[in-house]
Write a protein that holds these residues in place. Structure first.
Motif, PDB file in Angstrom:
ATOM      1  N   PHE A 197     -16.020 -46.914  15.271  1.00  0.00           N
ATOM      2  CA  PHE A 197     -16.917 -47.934  15.840  1.00  0.00           C
ATOM      3  C   PHE A 197     -17.829 -47.344  16.904  1.00  0.00           C
ATOM      4  O   PHE A 197     -18.932 -47.856  17.135  1.00  0.00           O
ATOM      5  CB  PHE A 197     -16.080 -49.076  16.421  1.00  0.00           C
ATOM      6  N   LEU A 198     -17.383 -46.278  17.551  1.00  0.00           N
ATOM      7  CA  LEU A 198     -18.190 -45.652  18.598  1.00  0.00           C
ATOM      8  C   LEU A 198     -19.230 -44.675  18.050  1.00  0.00           C
ATOM      9  O   LEU A 198     -20.061 -44.170  18.814  1.00  0.00           O
ATOM     10  CB  LEU A 198     -17.271 -44.919  19.585  1.00  0.00           C
ATOM     11  N   GLN A 199     -19.189 -44.429  16.747  1.00  0.00           N
ATOM     12  CA  GLN A 199     -20.139 -43.500  16.151  1.00  0.00           C
ATOM     13  C   GLN A 199     -21.485 -44.169  15.892  1.00  0.00           C
ATOM     14  O   GLN A 199     -21.553 -45.375  15.649  1.00  0.00           O
ATOM     15  CB  GLN A 199     -19.582 -42.955  14.829  1.00  0.00           C
ATOM     16  N   PRO A 200     -22.579 -43.392  15.928  1.00  0.00           N
ATOM     17  CA  PRO A 200     -23.898 -43.940  15.558  1.00  0.00           C
ATOM     18  C   PRO A 200     -23.854 -44.539  14.155  1.00  0.00           C
ATOM     19  O   PRO A 200     -23.187 -44.016  13.265  1.00  0.00           O
ATOM     20  CB  PRO A 200     -24.810 -42.706  15.608  1.00  0.00           C
ATOM     21  N   GLY A 201     -24.558 -45.650  13.983  1.00  0.00           N
ATOM     22  CA  GLY A 201     -24.615 -46.290  12.678  1.00  0.00           C
ATOM     23  C   GLY A 201     -23.581 -47.373  12.465  1.00  0.00           C
ATOM     24  O   GLY A 201     -23.594 -48.059  11.437  1.00  0.00           O
ATOM     25  N   SER A 202     -22.657 -47.555  13.443  1.00  0.00           N
ATOM     26  CA  SER A 202     -21.670 -48.623  13.317  1.00  0.00           C
ATOM     27  C   SER A 202     -22.322 -49.958  13.693  1.00  0.00           C
ATOM     28  O   SER A 202     -23.497 -50.022  14.047  1.00  0.00           O
ATOM     29  CB  SER A 202     -20.486 -48.353  14.242  1.00  0.00           C
ATOM     30  N   GLN A 203     -21.525 -51.024  13.636  1.00  0.00           N
ATOM     31  CA  GLN A 203     -22.039 -52.346  13.985  1.00  0.00           C
ATOM     32  C   GLN A 203     -21.962 -52.632  15.489  1.00  0.00           C
ATOM     33  O   GLN A 203     -22.262 -53.749  15.923  1.00  0.00           O
ATOM     34  CB  GLN A 203     -21.293 -53.417  13.191  1.00  0.00           C
TER      35      GLN A 203
END
Length: 222
Positions: A197-203
């Motif tokens: 969830f903390l990665q780029p591209g998550s919601q």
């Protein structure tokens, strides 16, 4: 419907962000419908989807749930993130209550008049450093475990990490005097569902910008 929870809110953080966080932590995929116009909001009102004429609203398990706390409690219980018994649930509710109080101050920040924002920011940092973070530092010290409640990952841990990161966006070194909280942040951030969830591209939504603020003001007419 796909069977996935469906979230109705603005395309931004606000009170829905904690719901996104909790679903993501539980490993639950969800869909979103962004409320971007007054017309969309009024349509939801007319169909009776917003019980108290407020968002957030989440469609889940055949229900249209409103009231942020009720939504979060349901999700936490459904996905075993709400403790093992009533005493643990009471602790989780209490700890989440504290992080919610601090979080609400941060959620209000973008809507504060520009000339008052510095004072409001000082209030956030003062309360983080002197009221809230010392409590969680002490809990972790006295408890002696990796998690806040019962040595088991719970909603309380998710919510605390969320608010830590929110405060760090305002003051990067805010955890300097809280080594156990800093360790907690690192540890919880490595849980696979949260790490994703903390990665780029998550919601996960970015820090609120002027576009988000203006959309909320336009839709809610304030």
């Amino acid at each position: 419907m796909s069977g996935k929870p469906k979230l109705y809110y603005f395309n931004g953080r606000g009170k829905m962000e904690s719901i996104r966080w909790l679903l993501a932590a539980a490993g639950v995929e969800f869909e979103e419908e962004y409320v971007e116009t007054r017309k969309q909001y009024e349509a939801l009102l007319q169909e009776g989807a917003l019980l108290f004429q407020q968002t957030p609203m989440v469609e889940i398990d055949g229900m249209k749930l409103v009231q942020t706390k009720a939504i979060l409690q349901y999700i936490a219980a459904k996905y075993n993130l709400y403790g093992n018994d009533l005493k643990e649930r009471a602790l989780i509710d209490m700890y989440v209550g504290g992080t919610t109080d601090l979080m609400d101050l941060i959620i209000r920040y973008p809507f504060i008049q520009p000339e008052l924002q510095e004072e409001h920011l000082n209030t956030i940092l003062h309360k983080a450093n002197n009221r809230y973070f010392p409590v969680y530092e002490t809990i972790l010290k006295d408890h002696g475990e990796k998690y806040l409640v019962g040595n088991r990952f719970s909603w309380a841990d998710v919510h605390l990490l969320e608010v830590i990161l929110m405060v760090e966006e305002k003051c990067a070194d805010v955890l300097t005097n809280f080594p156990l909280l800093n360790d907690f942040k690192t540890r919880i951030s490595e849980i696979p569902t949260i790490k994703a969830f903390l990665q780029p591209g998550s919601q996960r939504k970015p820090v609120p910008d002027e576009k988000y603020v203006q959309t909320v003001r336009t839709v809610l007419q304030f």
